[in-house]
Design an enzyme around this catalytic site. Structure first.
Site, short mmCIF file in Angstrom:
data_model
loop_
_atom_site.label_atom_id
_atom_site.label_comp_id
_atom_site.label_asym_id
_atom_site.label_seq_id
_atom_site.Cartn_x
_atom_site.Cartn_y
_atom_site.Cartn_z
N ASP A 1 -23.46 -11.56 -2.94
CA ASP A 1 -22.61 -10.58 -2.26
C ASP A 1 -21.51 -10.05 -3.18
OD1 ASP A 1 -21.43 -9.02 -0.34
OD2 ASP A 1 -20.57 -10.68 0.78
N ASP B 1 -20.78 -1.34 -2.88
CA ASP B 1 -21.18 -2.57 -2.21
C ASP B 1 -22.69 -2.65 -2.04
OD1 ASP B 1 -21.04 -4.97 -0.83
OD2 ASP B 1 -20.68 -4.00 1.10
#
Length: 490
Positions: A106, A322
């Site tokens: 992540d 992201d």
């Protein structure tokens, strides 16, 4: 005699070449390394749901975007504003001998934590919160079986870098780590040796890179829903794996990935060290800018352009890059004119969006093939800080959400956060490099399936996680049947 001499010279030449290749491959950190970046819905993921259609997988991924981008928090100390929904996984081999775990990877998180056995202690509990079961599928790291496991003391810099820690149990550094949706994990801050095996098919694919003394959370208590064997934070902070690799292994604080399109059911590549360099023609580099959440890779989004029409942001507009968010979210000051401009240029019949998705522009594409659809969609250019320009093709801006319905994969940014997010659909077939030393993010168009040195093939379900011994090559997943390929993007 002459023939014998020629054969001897040929064999000598082969030996020299092989020796040179071996030296190049085994030079510690000189070339960096690559691991598989596995999408959660691909057949190489243990979370792949074969009952879902390709469109069903897309709808679920888009829905996760909204949860991640605007999750309210019920706690005073929150490590990041995003929620726990995720999109990509990576394998990590932890301890001596190594245990293989499949963890969430992540870019919007910083702490590395793993699901640990409670044999070495129950760890800190959460006051007032009912405990949840440990993450599934449930590979558990047992520190008592590793020769290199150590606890981290309370006076360490790593312990002080945690947003919420305690030393109530003596010199052991206990942590409490909260996510934006209210879920949390706690445990003991520890160090271990992490071993990274080169992804199958990559150059020097049988090499391993061992990094000692990696700080990570040995998680023993959980609140909320987690899946996977842990989480590898790749964010922009001192706790993340990226920063620690740079400090320990002279790899530099940099990494990159190349995301294969949704229409190809294959693993992508996650690169560290020298392999993270983005050298493709037309690469565009933009500086990182200060963010109220340091973990995020935040850049300036200055404008959007379609054809000869350019729309500039009325103020400085931060945008988070992201990999864990599927959709792209834009400030309405940029999204509204973009939607209007695209609607005026795309000559396709309009269609309503799926009821559960707030998508601003959809079309009926009945009877059209992917190439025909792509030809009708103009490029969108993002003007970034420092003068960089990133061109988004049709597969970066539109996605098929249900049979014969094509929708813009860009939605309005949260009114609460007022921050744009460049999601992973927008990053398909792009080599995206993050360099914390230079404080930059670089984008370049790339054929990610081809550049992955063999990872363009669809993968079958990965074998059950099992210990991987140092300097041994993990078995490569077998190709999946052709009918398992997803046909999602245009």
């Amino acid at each position: 005699m002459a023939a014998t001499t020629r054969v001897s010279r040929a064999l000598l030449l082969v030996g020299v070449v092989l020796t040179a290749q071996l030296c190049a491959c085994t030079a510690y950190g000189g070339d960096g390394f690559s691991v598989e970046f596995i999408h959660r819905d691909s057949v190489g993921s243990p979370f792949h749901d074969p009952s879902l259609t390709a469109h069903g997988r897309v709808v679920k991924a888009l829905a996760r975007s909204y949860a991640r981008a605007d999750a309210p928090s019920g706690h005073g100390v929150v490590s990041e504003l995003t929620s726990t929904p995720f999109e990509y996984l990576m394998a990590v081999n932890v301890g001596t001998p190594p245990t293989r775990l499949l963890a969430i990877a992540d870019t919007g998180s910083d702490l590395v934590w793993l699901n640990c056995s409670k044999k070495h202690g129950p760890g800190p509990a959460f006051a007032g919160d009912a405990p949840s079961p440990p993450p599934r599928p449930g590979v558990v790291f047992d520190p008592s079986k590793s020769k290199t496991y150590r606890l981290v003391g309370c006076d360490s810099g790593a312990c002080r870098a945690l947003p919420d820690s305690s030393c109530a149990g003596g010199d052991k550094c206990t942590y409490y780590y909260y996510y934006g949706d209210g879920s949390a994990t706690s445990g003991l801050l520890s160090t271990e040796t992490f071993t990274f095996a080169d992804a199958p098919g990559a150059r020097c694919g049988d090499r391993t890179t061992r990094v000692p003394n990696v700080n990570f959370g040995c998680g023993t208590n959980f609140v909320g829903s987690f899946i996977g064997d842990g989480l590898v934070g790749l964010g922009n902070s001192n706790l993340s794996l990226v920063t620690q690799l740079g400090a320990h292994a002279s790899l530099g604080q940099r990494f990159s990935y190349c995301l294969v399109p949704y229409s190809i059911n294959a693993s992508s590549a996650l690169n560290f060290g020298a392999r993270a360099a983005v050298t493709e023609p037309g690469a565009a580099t933009t500086p990182l800018i200060p963010s109220r959440v340091k973990t995020y890779y935040t850049i300036e989004l200055a404008s959007v352009e379609v054809g000869n029409a350019t729309y500039k942001a009325p103020r400085q507009t931060p945008a988070i890059v992201d990999s864990g968010t599927t959709l792209t979210f834009l400030d309405k000051a940029l999204l509204d004119p973009l939607v209007k401009e695209l609607a005026g240029r795309i000559k396709l019949p309009k269609a309503p969006p799926p009821a559960d998705l707030q998508l601003p522009l959809c079309y009926n594409v009945t009877g059209l093939k992917e190439g025909q659809i792509a030809a009708k969609i103009p490029d969108v250019k993002l003007g970034l800080g420092g003068g960089a320009v990133v061109t988004l093709k049709a597969l970066n801006t539109f996605v098929v959400v249900q049979a014969e319905t094509l929708c813009l994969a860009i939605a309005p940014a949260s009114e609460r956060l007022r921050t744009s997010i460049i999601g992973n659909i927008a990053q398909q077939n792009m080599h995206v490099g993050y360099d914390l030393d230079k404080r930059t993010v670089t984008f370049a168009a790339a054929d990610c399936a081809r550049s992955h040195h063999g990872h363009g093939h669809a993968h079958a379900r990965a074998p059950a996680p099992a210990p991987v011994h140092a300097h041994s090559r993990a078995p490569a997943p077998a190709p999946a049947p052709a009918h398992e390929r997803l046909r999602v993007g245009v």
